[in-house]
Design a protein around this motif. Sequence first.
Motif, mmCIF file in Angstrom:
data_model
loop_
_atom_site.group_PDB
_atom_site.id
_atom_site.type_symbol
_atom_site.label_atom_id
_atom_site.label_comp_id
_atom_site.label_asym_id
_atom_site.label_seq_id
_atom_site.Cartn_x
_atom_site.Cartn_y
_atom_site.Cartn_z
ATOM 1 N N SER A 15 0.812 -1.213 0.000
ATOM 2 C CA SER A 15 0.000 0.000 0.000
ATOM 3 C C SER A 15 0.845 1.263 0.000
ATOM 4 C CB SER A 15 -0.927 0.009 1.219
ATOM 5 O OG SER A 15 -0.212 -0.314 2.397
ATOM 6 N N HIS A 16 2.099 1.147 0.430
ATOM 7 C CA HIS A 16 2.980 2.316 0.494
ATOM 8 C C HIS A 16 4.394 1.834 0.794
ATOM 9 C CE1 HIS A 16 2.895 2.700 5.144
ATOM 10 N NE2 HIS A 16 2.339 1.562 4.816
ATOM 11 N N ALA A 17 5.342 2.743 0.821
ATOM 12 C CA ALA A 17 6.737 2.396 1.099
ATOM 13 C C ALA A 17 7.390 3.528 1.872
ATOM 14 C CB ALA A 17 7.502 2.134 -0.203
ATOM 15 N N VAL A 18 8.419 3.176 2.634
ATOM 16 C CA VAL A 18 9.148 4.162 3.419
ATOM 17 C C VAL A 18 9.782 5.206 2.496
ATOM 18 C CG1 VAL A 18 11.382 2.952 3.427
ATOM 19 C CG2 VAL A 18 10.721 4.361 5.391
ATOM 20 N N TRP A 36 0.447 8.639 6.768
ATOM 21 C CA TRP A 36 1.475 7.649 7.090
ATOM 22 C C TRP A 36 2.907 8.122 6.844
ATOM 23 C CZ3 TRP A 36 -1.295 3.045 4.186
ATOM 24 C CH2 TRP A 36 -2.463 2.712 4.892
ATOM 25 N N ASP A 37 3.099 9.318 6.315
ATOM 26 C CA ASP A 37 4.432 9.840 6.016
ATOM 27 C C ASP A 37 5.219 8.845 5.158
ATOM 28 O OD1 ASP A 37 6.553 11.675 6.054
ATOM 29 O OD2 ASP A 37 7.477 10.700 7.796
ATOM 30 N N SER A 38 4.618 8.441 4.056
ATOM 31 C CA SER A 38 5.228 7.432 3.194
ATOM 32 C C SER A 38 4.842 7.724 1.750
ATOM 33 C CB SER A 38 4.764 6.032 3.608
ATOM 34 O OG SER A 38 3.345 5.971 3.635
ATOM 35 N N TYR A 39 5.447 6.973 0.822
ATOM 36 C CA TYR A 39 5.185 7.142 -0.605
ATOM 37 C C TYR A 39 4.167 6.109 -1.083
ATOM 38 C CZ TYR A 39 9.202 10.306 -1.085
ATOM 39 O OH TYR A 39 10.071 11.363 -0.983
ATOM 40 N N CYS A 40 3.355 6.508 -2.056
ATOM 41 C CA CYS A 40 2.303 5.646 -2.608
ATOM 42 C C CYS A 40 2.702 5.159 -4.004
ATOM 43 C CB CYS A 40 0.979 6.402 -2.685
ATOM 44 S SG CYS A 40 0.398 7.006 -1.100
ATOM 45 N N PHE A 41 2.632 3.857 -4.207
ATOM 46 C CA PHE A 41 3.017 3.254 -5.478
ATOM 47 C C PHE A 41 2.105 3.716 -6.618
ATOM 48 C CE2 PHE A 41 4.978 0.011 -2.698
ATOM 49 C CZ PHE A 41 6.232 -0.048 -3.278
ATOM 50 N N ASN A 42 2.675 3.735 -7.821
ATOM 51 C CA ASN A 42 1.926 4.031 -9.042
ATOM 52 C C ASN A 42 1.509 2.708 -9.677
ATOM 53 O OD1 ASN A 42 0.963 4.731 -11.552
ATOM 54 N ND2 ASN A 42 2.658 6.092 -12.069
ATOM 55 N N TYR A 43 0.273 2.273 -9.398
ATOM 56 C CA TYR A 43 -0.196 0.972 -9.881
ATOM 57 C C TYR A 43 -0.549 0.980 -11.364
ATOM 58 C CZ TYR A 43 -0.623 0.566 -4.835
ATOM 59 O OH TYR A 43 -0.361 0.599 -3.489
ATOM 60 N N GLY A 44 -0.457 2.134 -11.994
ATOM 61 C CA GLY A 44 -0.717 2.204 -13.425
ATOM 62 C C GLY A 44 0.522 1.995 -14.262
#
Length: 672
Positions: free
Chosen positions: A261-264, A293-301
């Motif tokens: 869902s996210h990454a550090v 969450w102070d994190s990065y969100c993946f680009n699922y596209g």
Amino acid sequence: MKKYLPKLVQNDSWLEPYSGVISDRMIVADRKEQELTNGIPLIDFATGYLYFGLHKTDGGWVIREWAPNATHIYLVGTFNNWNEEARYSFKYIDNGVWELLLDEQDMSHGDLYALHVHWAVNFGKRIPAWAKRVVQDSETHMFNAQVWYPENPYQWKNPEFRREDEPPLIYEGHIGMAGEEERVHTYNEFREIMLPRIKENGYNTIQLMAIPEHPYYGSFGYHVSSFFAPSSRFGTPDELKQLIDEAHGMGISIIMDLVHSHAVKNEVEGLGNYDGTRFQFFHDGAKGEHPAWDSYCFNYGKNEVLHFLLSNIKYWLDEFKFDGYRFDGVTSMLYFNHGLEIAFTSYDDYFNANVDHEATTYFKLANKLMKEFNPHSLSIAEDMSGMPGLSAPVEDGGLGFDFRMAMGMPDFWIKTIKEKSDDEWDVGDIFYQLTSKRLEEKVVSYAESHDQALVGDKTIIFRLIDKEMYFSMRKDQPNLIVDRGIALHKMIRLATAGAAGGAYLNFMGNEFGHPEWIDFPREGNNWSYSHARRIWSIAENQELKYHWLYDFDKEMIRLINQNKLLTVSSVDLVLDNKPDKIMAFHRGLFLFVFNFNPTQSFTDYGIPLGAGKYKIELNTDNGRFGGHDLVDEDISYYTMPSGGITSQHYLNLYLPARTAMVLKKIDFPKVK
């Protein structure tokens, strides 16, 4: 021409206005799969871990990484004193892929290494995105990748193990805090100490948290940095394999808490700014940052990101033989606003412009991949929105999860305990909350997980007993507050497990009312481990009251397991007398009866049933569980007609205040 309706819509006419959206997302997912795989099976596409990263070859080594914005990449490590050298310079291949070929003597098992990634205006040290072993220096606290090709790799003893298609009874565990000592515990200790305990307690599935490497221990494993590396703070990859292998030998499945869902945000040991850009793996701008969450969100596209994440799913199933996943943060992924501040009271909330269809496509592909690789794999969604079709098959228009976490249940119990006096507990509402789910879906029911035990919150037992836990948990210390807490703790768990919608979960230690909370070492607590452990000895101490709860949980799980109770899908309400606070429901041959009345016991209380004979199988008032032995468990109980023999039958029971019992129907008398 009749409009095509996905089976999901056929089963729920209220979804018909949204059938176009549901059909479209099926089409979009199919097109994306075709675009990614070009017709090959999905399991053959999701093999990036066999190509990228470091691999030993017949003549040496090869390492490949995807870094499209890079201008130069150097391999640095203990083998070249961390200096950039020409012979350790990667060659650009195509499509952002870089490759380095080395002779066998250039690297050895145990060597530390990293990348120096250069881009137009700068460069940075990076842990390879596909690294399978990452370690932290105990003095500098810096992370590096480590060559992991031992001379004698682990040999599987149960390589053909397959999870039984039985309702999961899940024991949620964390390796590091599974022991009593104030330190980080290990894979080996979990294998040696916890596996026999979990087996004895009757759970058939273990959900392991915090397995992929994460730089901050206190994140509970939810800020992942290295998605292909099992956390080295617990031991080696081979030790994790041995843990899983021995669990399989006991017939226990192991699933992993998967964080896609996210990454550090970390750049050196994470994926942030990996090739000098924020948008390599993640969305750029505000869309790529999680506000809570102070994190990065993946680009699922992005196809390369899908390849990375789908390969990650297959990797843990293949290399470590995990039996499935609990997908973390599904709600956050499904909605552009991450599901924040939405009540989800209307179907419109699930099918409007706020839904991220790139994420729904990812879930369809992920769940399809899992079943292609292992049809027995288990897929659980941590979702609080209750999106229709989340746990429906992909071919029916669903997203393909096997189960959804029933996240409203623990919230309900906490709200009830916090805000209502015992006289205000509503048994009708309790039954509704216990059984509230969509017909086509299965849910993992639970009274509390790790979420309810974290610092700043309170476990159920601590809410019920509070400070008396420090003074009155010896058996020679009578206390009415403790008596109430122990009685309700057993009843809450029995109601939740007995009415579970297909699966049941418990976080380790909660089964015996582990005192206080979970708090990992941090600056605010002087880096203490005192609350990042589990004190098993108090559950086994016969002089303390904790063992009553521990023993009750064992018997409850044994009853559910041996009688395959959760395979019976129908949970039928028999009685919900709100003034008396009596609730009863049937599940197959088993009758669950609860008296939530805080003061009043009832003699010969009539439960309306068909004719039958019953035997008590479990009773919270049993002295072995801290009860008062007021109920006779040795006799059989017969229903009696209210009038003539064909009239309504009642099972007349003595129901002490704040107790519950489970009775089994043991024969079927014929009415003449």
